[in-house]
Design an enzyme around this catalytic site. Structure first.
Site: not given
Ligand code: EPZ
Length: 429
Positions: A22-23, A126, A131, A316
């Site tokens: 999916k991701n 969410c 996020r 995840d």
């Molecule tokens: C991706 O989300 C995945 N989604 C998530 O999968 C996964 O849990 C996550 O990466 C971590 O591996 C998809 O690929 C569609 P991040 P993403 O940006 O990109 C912080 C699932 O169940 N952050 O790596 O949104 C954030 O809050 C899902 O399939 C900021 O602070 O995650 C988090 O604490 C859920 N500012 C951390 O970084 C930003 O601008 C990592 O988030 C962006 C992120």
């Protein structure tokens, strides 16, 4: 609303075919916005999130054609999507759509790179945490976009095109890295991304972009370099197997004491999780066919882990591991370092008899002799499937409510589990 009924106690045996990830599928579909030619994606999972993104892209003028059945196809083969953004008719992604799926915010990158402007709703909070998208916005600014935030929308403008730049992420972000990569492919000059996410899905998207004519090197490492090009073309690309689905069924097999081949799995994409499972008492055998997981009925050992960006233990799979550890002989500690609120499954696991205490970002799980079925519900995709894993080992009947969470990210979950021996059925409302 559909529900799933599970009667626990049956080991999982034989084979589950792993679906496309999916991701990776979601950013790959979004990357289609970068070119006026058709992007053909194979091994796409049949998921609610894929259908929803199809609708979201449709709003920008993207046509998505789903390939029909071919001789010899089984349901285990993914679908083929022909995604064509020949003419982008709308550069706005409205709140009603973006709020349903956070990843759709990422359209901002290809839209501003190709069209010079994009207006994309802020996704909002969410179930697993706040996020924010500040780092995605920072990346676009580093590539020369001007950003305004107005009325809940991020408006990115680069009327003369983006230009290469240096992006240093202060923390690893998957979405930030996807955004930076996509935007940089069409920027003038060279972009260097430091502290990039190394997840296999990033590599998959970078490989596809390179097939489309992009010049990306170093994807999968912390420093990625992108030489911008004037145009990208169409390409054909098969989505990589889903490592989170693989890890989920591996935990389910360890939980039920089964013997399960996860066909098509790529073990190198979830080594940290396989190591934890081995420590917990499962046996992992890797072959060309995939990953085989067995447990001969001996008890599970407790674990002490923290979630971390790839190659660490994935957030995840945190909920699924917690479900498994509810039956360990002793006390486990699982620390969630990526999302601050990703423990919504704890109270629901407790309904099945689990003993879990929360101490800040750490869950302390005291293994119990037996779980007992109960009605449960969950608030996100991975939390829901952790309840399924617990239910597979619980005595009696569990009803999992809010099945739409599962449908977002697990292809034909109940069908796959039933075929390897589980007593599981969907009750349609
Ligand atoms: C991706 O989300 C995945 N989604 C998530 O999968 C996964 O849990 C996550 O990466 C971590 O591996 C998809 O690929 C569609 P991040 P993403 O940006 O990109 C912080 C699932 O169940 N952050 O790596 O949104 C954030 O809050 C899902 O399939 C900021 O602070 O995650 C988090 O604490 C859920 N500012 C951390 O970084 C930003 O601008 C990592 O988030 C962006 C992120």
């Amino acid at each position: 609303m559909d529900r799933i009924r599970i009667v626990g106690g049956r080991p999982l045996v034989v084979t589950i075919a792993v679906s496309g990830a999916k991701n990776a599928t979601l950013p790959l579909m979004i990357a289609s916005l970068l070119t006026e030619q058709t992007l053909v994606l194979d091994n796409v999972p049949r998921l609610a999130d894929v259908a929803l993104l199809q609708r979201i892209l449709g709003n920008h003028g993207v046509d998505v054609m789903v390939g029909g059945k071919r001789p010899g196809d089984s349901l285990d083969a993914g679908q083929t999507l022909h995604v064509s953004a020949a003419r982008i008719v709308d550069t706005t992604a409205p709140y009603e759509l973006v709020s349903k799926m956070r990843a759709s915010f990422w359209v901002i990158a290809p839209l501003v790179a190709r069209m010079g402007e994009a207006k994309v709703s802020l996704p909002g909070g969410c179930a697993i945490g706040t996020r924010p998208v500040d780092l995605l916005i920072m990346a676009l600014e580093r590539l020369g976009a001007t950003i305004d935030i107005d009325g809940g929308y991020v408006i990115a403008r680069a009327p003369n095109g983006l230009r290469g730049g240096e992006i240093v992420f202060p923390r690893v972000t998957v979405g930030g890295t996807h955004t930076a990569l996509m935007a940089a492919t069409l920027a003038r000059g060279t972009t260097v991304i430091d502290n990039a996410a190394c997840e296999p899905e990033i590599v998959d998207v970078a490989n596809c972009l390179n097939r489309m004519g992009a010049r990306i090197s170093g994807a999968g490492g912390a420093r990625v370099v992108v030489e911008g090009v004037a145009k990208l073309s169409g390409a054909r690309h098969a989505v990589l197997p889903d490592r989170i689905e693989t890890g989920t069924y591996a935990m389910a097999a360890a939980m039920t004491g089964g013997d399960l081949l996860l066909a098509g799995a790529r073990p190198e994409h979830l080594q940290a999780a396989l190591d934890v499972l081995t420590h917990a008492g499962a046996r992992i055998d890797v072959s060309d066919a995939g990953v085989r997981i067995t447990r001969n009925g001996a008890g599970l050992s407790p674990v002490d882990i923290s979630t971390a960006p790839f190659p660490g233990f994935p957030t995840d799979l945190q909920a699924q591991l917690m479900a498994l550890m509810t039956r360990a002989r002793g006390t486990s500690r699982i620390r969630e370092t990526i999302f601050e609120n990703r423990f919504m499954h704890v109270q629901e696991l407790a309904r099945l008899g689990a003993r879990i205490q929360l101490d800040g970002e750490t869950a302390i799980i005291e293994g119990v002799e037996r779980l007992k079925g109960a009605p449960v519900m969950a608030t996100d995709l991975r939390a829901s499937v952790s309840l399924v894993i617990a239910a597979l080992a619980a005595e009696g009947e569990t009803i999992v409510n809010r099945v739409y969470h599962l449908d977002r990210g697990f292809e034909r979950l109940e069908d796959k589990l039933r075929r390897c021996g589980a007593t599981i059925a969907r009750i349609s409302a």
